[in-house]
Enzyme design. Structure first.
Site, short mmCIF file in Angstrom:
data_model
loop_
_atom_site.label_atom_id
_atom_site.label_comp_id
_atom_site.label_asym_id
_atom_site.label_seq_id
_atom_site.Cartn_x
_atom_site.Cartn_y
_atom_site.Cartn_z
N GLY A 43 0.77 -1.24 0.00
CA GLY A 43 0.00 0.00 0.00
C GLY A 43 0.80 1.28 0.00
CD GLU A 98 1.40 0.71 6.57
OE1 GLU A 98 1.41 0.80 5.33
OE2 GLU A 98 1.22 -0.35 7.17
CG ASP A 99 -1.26 1.78 3.22
OD1 ASP A 99 -1.00 1.52 4.42
OD2 ASP A 99 -1.84 0.98 2.48
CG ASP A 102 -8.28 0.46 9.90
OD1 ASP A 102 -9.00 0.98 10.75
OD2 ASP A 102 -8.72 -0.36 9.08
CE LYS A 131 -10.01 3.67 7.21
NZ LYS A 131 -10.45 2.31 6.80
CG PHE A 152 -12.71 -0.09 1.82
CD1 PHE A 152 -11.77 -0.72 2.62
CD2 PHE A 152 -12.65 -0.27 0.45
CE1 PHE A 152 -10.81 -1.55 2.06
CE2 PHE A 152 -11.68 -1.09 -0.12
CZ PHE A 152 -10.76 -1.73 0.69
NE ARG A 165 -1.91 -3.12 -4.16
CZ ARG A 165 -2.21 -3.31 -2.87
NH1 ARG A 165 -2.22 -2.31 -2.05
NH2 ARG A 165 -2.48 -4.52 -2.42
#
Ligand code: 5GP
Length: 179
Positions: A43, A98-99, A102, A131, A152, A165
């Site tokens: 990601g 990191e993307d 969560d 998030k 999402f 992506r």
């Protein structure tokens, strides 16, 4: 999934402007010090590629592969280390890229792994998206691009069943449109 139903949250310009700002902050933080950036595949690949172009210090870019989604739209709750081969990080400045954070399980897994195996000079966690509302751990990124709601998200590294992506923007899809 119908790509036309994707609602744009951050367009290309917003993403690139914010990445430039994060890059400036990291340049201030590290100065001339060497950094080992660790991109978490798959990601974070877009974010890492764009972010490191703004970084001015001597930098090595490493890649590891973790996974917590099994192709679905929510975390499995278990992190799999698909490939976590890393060089010697002892006494190094480590920047994890990191993307999205969560639940924070992936971030926690990786930070615990690094702390157990190395005595780094510093370890910083940089995520494009945060998030916060869905967090199940006490891990927060040191740097993040945008705080997001519990939706999402798809695009700019984030996939839906492996696809999308490559989008230049980040969007979301209503759960009812996810069939
Ligand atoms: P965590 O372990 O913090 O729950 O989740 C981290 C990973 O879950 C991210 O690196 C990302 O791959 C995936 N993930 C979390 N939220 C989303 C989302 O909204 N969309 C997509 N496509 N992946 C997500």
């Amino acid at each position: 999934m119908d790509i036309n139903k994707l609602k744009i949250l951050f367009d290309e310009n917003q993403i690139q402007e914010r990445i430039k700002e994060i890059g400036n902050e990291l340049n201030k933080l590290y100065g001339e010090e060497e950094v080992i950036a660790v991109c978490v595949l798959k990601g974070a690949v877009m974010f890492a590629a764009d972010l490191v172009k703004h970084l001015k210090m001597p930098l090595k870019l490493e890649f590891i592969r973790l996974s917590s989604y099994n192709g679905g739209t929510s975390t499995s709750g278990k992190v799999n280390a698909v490939n976590i081969a890393l060089p010697d990080l002892n006494e190094k400045n480590v920047l994890i890229i990191e993307d999205i954070v969560d639940t924070g399980l992936t971030a926690k897994f990786l930070l615990d792994f690094i702390n157990c195996n190395f005595h780094t000079k510093s370890t910083k966690f940089c995520s494009l998206l945060d998030k916060k509302v869905t967090r199940l751990t006490d891990v927060d990124p040191d740097y993040y691009g945008f705080e997001v709601d519990d939706k999402f998200l798809i695009g700019y590294g984030l996939d839906y069943d492996g696809f999308y992506r490559n989008l230049k923007y980040i969007g979301y899809i209503d759960k009812s449109d996810l069939e």
